[in-house]
Write an enzyme that holds these catalytic residues in place. Structure first.
Site, mmCIF file in Angstrom:
data_model
loop_
_atom_site.group_PDB
_atom_site.id
_atom_site.type_symbol
_atom_site.label_atom_id
_atom_site.label_comp_id
_atom_site.label_asym_id
_atom_site.label_seq_id
_atom_site.Cartn_x
_atom_site.Cartn_y
_atom_site.Cartn_z
ATOM 1 N N VAL A 105 73.957 -54.815 -33.400
ATOM 2 C CA VAL A 105 73.316 -54.716 -32.076
ATOM 3 C C VAL A 105 72.024 -55.525 -32.169
ATOM 4 C CG1 VAL A 105 72.078 -52.755 -30.631
ATOM 5 C CG2 VAL A 105 74.208 -52.315 -31.910
ATOM 6 N N GLU A 106 71.899 -56.044 -30.678
ATOM 7 C CA GLU A 106 70.869 -57.010 -30.645
ATOM 8 C C GLU A 106 69.337 -56.656 -31.232
ATOM 9 O OE1 GLU A 106 73.215 -56.277 -28.398
ATOM 10 O OE2 GLU A 106 73.052 -57.564 -26.863
ATOM 11 N N ALA A 107 69.102 -55.330 -30.941
ATOM 12 C CA ALA A 107 68.006 -54.670 -31.687
ATOM 13 C C ALA A 107 67.613 -54.779 -33.266
ATOM 14 C CB ALA A 107 67.597 -53.521 -30.913
ATOM 15 N N GLY A 108 68.748 -55.196 -33.866
ATOM 16 C CA GLY A 108 68.614 -55.503 -35.266
ATOM 17 C C GLY A 108 69.520 -54.612 -35.989
#
Length: 540
Positions: free
Chosen positions: A344-347
């Protein structure tokens, strides 16, 4: 005496912010969002008229509908004389409808980049560089020869943030530039008296370290204010847990719980922060009913399974919002989640990605890294494949995921992921509008079709440039409930169709252009259209 304790009331910290300041704010939606600091900033303005004419740099946006920044935007929208907010650089304004209105009505300057570009921007500023150099955005609406990331006429006039074409070694790149921020609002879970910040109860830590570094970089060193949930004695924090070292932090403010939620709809869940890793039981994910959405997500997963077979190993993937977000749940339903590692983009790595305003968080991730590092996995082609949604596809294969006249959701992470991933599976319904389409007994039945064509002559805005993808050698499929297309140098080629439909009537007649048709056109796997699981675990 030199004061070592940095714990202060919010009002004291906010009082240090001057008029005209550029404020960088952490927050992937409500993850790691310092909502209490934003609230106190606006309250001080209402009480004193200062600070005014501030410029925000947010990535993607530290709010959700009816949360603090969205509520502030609503008040500002109703005040024709507001001089609090001068403008914003935002990578996804979609979660604040009133902020979108202010941009569309030319009330404030509006600029947009992709999430990964904005994440790397603060790292480059911290290094003393003028901005980010990348090929992301070439030939798209972010290219200065198109819209250049300007969201309204006021932004085009002020040019506070800008994108320029530069050449290096004879190749074109884009240089993204914005003001070096004067102030950073960041967030963590725990701080000690000298300002060391940890994030053990957060679902992400995005780029909070880089934000602090950008503020403290020469020549103009600014102010870093951290919002936390609790205070610890110095030096009791475990050094490897510290995400932002104390010397980079000026003030620490303890926030009330209601302004320190883990995500938009979740106060705190230890599974999201990785403190508890639950078994990936299918019961964690409600079983999706058999409908066209599930058909598309299943077809995406089939393509990923084929890649696992070819590579002979588990694969690393990114799943976008919309239909692609269902793929992880279907992988768990099929019992093959250990072969398809999601990011996921947030990490977050692994687990079950949440959707809606909670997007960015995952239940049970096995790793959480910084947001800039995550986007290096995307832009650098380190992942194996990405599945992203689409709103429009044109005859050249260009994709518009979300932009239409009157809508202003922004690119989010789409531009970087679509540019960098070596394989792309664009996923969506074939048409839009009210429809009645059934998947049952191994076939697709179109009772009433949507009346809006999504395969169009020209997309409204190019966000994925197919020519650049072909130049890079990307493998690209466009997957719908009734048709699968492949990107080639000659444009789109129809490679598969759903059993039970007529290709001419239900596919070709519903497109604004005529794609090439593979001479070995095949029916899609009938398992996609049946209630039972597809038996993918046995295949692997």
């Amino acid at each position: 005496m030199i004061e070592m304790n940095k714990i202060v009331e919010a009002e004291e910290a906010i009082s240090k912010i001057p008029d005209g300041a550029t404020i960088a704010v952490s927050g992937f939606n409500c993850l790691i969002a310092p909502e209490y600091l934003l609230l106190k900033l606006y309250e001080r303005y209402k009480e004193t008229g200062h600070p005014k004419n501030i410029f925000l740099e947010v990535n993607p946006i530290p709010t959700a509908p009816n949360r603090i920044l969205d509520k502030i935007a609503t008040e500002l929208h109703n005040d024709n004389d507001q001089d609090f907010l001068a403008g914003i650089l935002v990578t996804y304004p979609g979660w604040s409808p009133t902020l979108q209105k202010m941009i569309q009505e030319n009330r404030i300057e509006g600029y947009t980049w992709s999430i990964g570009t904005a994440s790397w921007f603060v790292r480059e500023v911290a290094r003393g560089l003028p901005g980010v150099i990348t090929r992301v955005g070439l030939g798209s609406f972010l290219d200065p020869r198109e819209d250049g990331g300007y969201l309204n006429d006021l932004a085009k006039e002020k040019r506070r943030c800008k994108v320029d074409v530069v050449k290096i070694g004879g190749r074109e790149y884009l240089l993204y530039q914005a003001p070096k921020p004067d102030v950073a609002f960041i967030r963590g879970t725990t701080a000690d008296e000298i300002g060391n910040i940890t994030t053990e109860k957060e679902g992400s830590f995005t780029e909070i370290l880089n934000l602090a570094q950008a503020i403290k970089a020469a020549p103009n060193k600014g102010v870093v204010i951290a919002q936390v949930e609790r205070i610890a004695k110095y030096p009791s924090l475990y050094p490897q847990d510290v995400k932002v070292p104390g010397p980079l932090v000026d003030y620490v403010v303890v926030a009330p719980p209601e302004y320190h939620k883990q995500s938009a709809n979740i106060q705190y869940d230890p599974r999201i922060s990785g403190e508890i890793i639950p078994p990936m039981d299918p019961r964690l994910v409600p079983k999706l009913p058999l409908n066209t959405r599930k058909v598309v997500a299943r077809r995406v997963l089939l393509e990923m399974v084929n890649l696992v077979k070819r590579e002979g190993r588990p694969i690393l993937v990114n799943l976008g919002i919309g239909i692609p977000s269902d793929v992880a749940g279907i992988a768990i339903e099929e019992g093959i989640q250990d072969y398809v590692f999601t990011t996921v983009e947030a990490g977050a790595f692994g687990g079950i990605a949440l959707g809606g305003a909670d997007f960015g968080a995952s239940i049970g991730p096995f790793a959480i890294i910084s947001q800039p590092d995550q986007f290096a996995n995307y832009e650098g082609g380190i992942i194996d494949v990405a599945s992203l949604g689409f709103l429009q596809v044109d005859e050249k294969g260009n994709v518009n995921p979300s932009l239409l006249p009157g809508r202003l959701p922004g690119p989010g992470g789409f531009s970087v992921i679509a540019y960098g991933s070596p394989r792309l599976l664009f996923a969506g319904h074939f048409t839009a509008g009210k429809s009645e389409i059934k998947a049952e007994n191994g076939k697709l039945e179109i009772i009433k079709d949507g009346d809006i064509k999504k395969f169009v002559k020209n997309v409204y805005k190019i966000v994925y440039n197919a020519a650049l993808g072909l130049e890079k050698g990307q493998e690209v499929l466009y997957i719908t409930e009734r048709a699968v297309f492949r990107l080639t140098k000659e444009g789109l080629v129809l490679e598969g169709y759903a059993p039970g439909i007529d290709v001419d009537r239900d596919i070709l007649a519903k497109m604004e252009f005529k794609p090439k048709v593979n001479s070995k056109l095949k029916e899609m796997d009938e398992r996609l259209f049946k209630e039972d699981t597809m038996g993918l675990k046995d295949e692997l």
